[in-house]
Design a protein around this motif. Structure first.
Motif, mmCIF file in Angstrom:
data_model
loop_
_atom_site.group_PDB
_atom_site.id
_atom_site.type_symbol
_atom_site.label_atom_id
_atom_site.label_comp_id
_atom_site.label_asym_id
_atom_site.label_seq_id
_atom_site.Cartn_x
_atom_site.Cartn_y
_atom_site.Cartn_z
ATOM 1 N N PHE A 47 -32.822 36.626 19.767
ATOM 2 C CA PHE A 47 -32.761 35.461 20.653
ATOM 3 C C PHE A 47 -34.134 34.825 20.814
ATOM 4 O O PHE A 47 -34.317 33.633 20.597
ATOM 5 C CB PHE A 47 -32.194 35.871 22.023
ATOM 6 N N TRP A 48 -35.121 35.640 21.205
ATOM 7 C CA TRP A 48 -36.449 35.099 21.494
ATOM 8 C C TRP A 48 -37.184 34.634 20.249
ATOM 9 O O TRP A 48 -37.933 33.653 20.297
ATOM 10 C CB TRP A 48 -37.287 36.090 22.289
ATOM 11 N N SER A 49 -36.968 35.303 19.127
ATOM 12 C CA SER A 49 -37.652 34.858 17.917
ATOM 13 C C SER A 49 -37.153 33.477 17.497
ATOM 14 O O SER A 49 -37.952 32.613 17.135
ATOM 15 C CB SER A 49 -37.493 35.868 16.784
ATOM 16 N N MET A 50 -35.862 33.239 17.572
ATOM 17 C CA MET A 50 -35.347 31.913 17.194
ATOM 18 C C MET A 50 -35.629 30.879 18.287
ATOM 19 O O MET A 50 -35.781 29.694 17.991
ATOM 20 C CB MET A 50 -33.854 31.987 16.871
ATOM 21 N N TYR A 51 -35.716 31.317 19.532
ATOM 22 C CA TYR A 51 -36.094 30.402 20.613
ATOM 23 C C TYR A 51 -37.509 29.877 20.361
ATOM 24 O O TYR A 51 -37.759 28.668 20.412
ATOM 25 C CB TYR A 51 -36.014 31.127 21.963
#
Length: 124
Positions: A47-51
């Motif tokens: 989630f956070w990497s693509m965010y």
């Protein structure tokens, strides 16, 4: 001039982040890493990497339409999962879902003020 400098800084961050993301995707070390904090911690990482990837993309490429950037980010998330089929890691639909959720979160943050201001204008 200052805006141009920020765009180049964002593009540099984008390139570095993309290389790190690709390396992590294909790395055997990453696949053997155990997330011990809680069971689905890797989904949070997706989630956070693509965010972050999508947010930096918006800053790095202001001349590209935002819808195209969001669709491109989804395509990259899908390609990352597909690439894992050919390396030591395994592809997971839930990882893809977590990645897309990160992209959608950026889209909601990005479009929310625009939608509110459009609704206000239509109200008046």
């Amino acid at each position: 001039m200052i805006r141009t400098a920020w765009v180049w800084i964002a593009r540099t961050i984008f390139i570095v982040f993309a290389v790190v993301l690709l390396a992590a995707t294909l790395s055997e070390a990453w696949s053997s890493m155990k997330f011990t904090v809680f069971r689905q911690a890797d989904k949070v990482a997706h989630f956070w990497s693509m965010y972050i990837f999508t947010s930096v993309s918006l800053l790095a490429f202001p001349e590209v339409r935002s819808g195209c950037l969001f669709l491109g980010a989804i395509a990259i998330a899908a390609l990352i999962e597909a690439a894992q089929l050919f390396g030591p890691r395994t592809a997971d639909v839930l990882d893809l879902a977590a990645s897309i959720a990160g992209i959608v979160a950026v889209a909601l943050v990005y479009f929310s003020p625009k939608l509110r201001s459009k609704a206000k204008r239509e109200e008046n």
